[in-house]
Design a protein around this motif. Structure first.
Motif, short mmCIF file in Angstrom:
data_model
loop_
_atom_site.label_atom_id
_atom_site.label_comp_id
_atom_site.label_asym_id
_atom_site.label_seq_id
_atom_site.Cartn_x
_atom_site.Cartn_y
_atom_site.Cartn_z
N TYR A 34 0.83 -1.20 0.00
CA TYR A 34 0.00 0.00 0.00
C TYR A 34 0.87 1.26 0.00
CZ TYR A 34 -2.70 3.88 1.77
OH TYR A 34 -3.24 5.13 1.94
N PHE A 35 1.83 1.31 0.91
CA PHE A 35 2.69 2.49 1.00
C PHE A 35 3.53 2.66 -0.26
CE2 PHE A 35 1.82 2.56 5.58
CZ PHE A 35 1.67 3.92 5.77
N VAL A 43 4.40 10.57 -6.41
CA VAL A 43 5.50 11.08 -7.25
C VAL A 43 5.00 11.28 -8.67
CG1 VAL A 43 7.76 10.54 -8.24
CG2 VAL A 43 7.34 10.13 -5.81
N LYS A 44 4.24 10.32 -9.18
CA LYS A 44 3.71 10.42 -10.55
C LYS A 44 2.82 11.66 -10.70
CE LYS A 44 1.37 7.68 -14.07
NZ LYS A 44 0.74 6.39 -14.38
N ALA A 45 2.08 12.00 -9.63
CA ALA A 45 1.21 13.17 -9.65
C ALA A 45 1.98 14.46 -9.39
CB ALA A 45 0.10 13.01 -8.61
N GLY A 46 3.28 14.35 -9.13
CA GLY A 46 4.10 15.53 -8.88
C GLY A 46 4.06 16.03 -7.45
N LYS A 50 4.06 14.95 -0.46
CA LYS A 50 3.19 13.87 0.02
C LYS A 50 3.95 12.54 0.01
CE LYS A 50 -1.21 11.55 -0.81
NZ LYS A 50 -2.45 11.55 -1.61
N ALA A 51 4.72 12.31 -1.04
CA ALA A 51 5.50 11.07 -1.14
C ALA A 51 6.50 10.97 0.00
CB ALA A 51 6.20 10.99 -2.49
N LEU A 52 7.13 12.09 0.36
CA LEU A 52 8.07 12.09 1.48
C LEU A 52 7.37 11.80 2.80
CD1 LEU A 52 10.47 15.07 0.72
CD2 LEU A 52 11.11 12.69 1.13
N LYS A 53 6.19 12.35 2.97
CA LYS A 53 5.43 12.09 4.20
C LYS A 53 5.05 10.61 4.28
CE LYS A 53 3.69 16.76 4.69
NZ LYS A 53 2.55 17.66 4.57
#
Length: 78
Positions: A34-35, A43-46, A50-53
């Motif tokens: 899931y993560f 990342v794909k959405a830019g 959020k990806a880092l969180k």
């Protein structure tokens, strides 16, 4: 003559926030997946923030692959 007294205020000492303790149990594979997928999607959405969180949360919960997923996604190999 009246002498003026000057008071200097010292900034209050700020206590460091306590560091959360690591979870000892390994992460379930479904949670790991899931993560990893959520990191790739962010990342794909830019949305690197959020990806880092998500990466930080996954590692806190015991993920062993979230960092690799994040790095490969940012490099465009994920």
């Amino acid at each position: 003559m009246v002498a003026e007294s000057r008071c200097r205020r010292q900034p209050a000492a700020v206590a460091a926030a306590p560091q959360p303790t690591k979870v000892a149990e390994p992460m379930l594979s479904e949670t790991e997946n899931y993560f990893n997928q959520a990191i790739k999607d962010a990342v794909k959405a830019g949305d690197v923030d959020k990806a880092l969180k998500l990466l930080n949360e996954a590692e806190y919960l015991g993920s062993t692959s979230a960092r690799k997923t994040f790095i490969s996604s940012v490099k465009g190999k994920g």
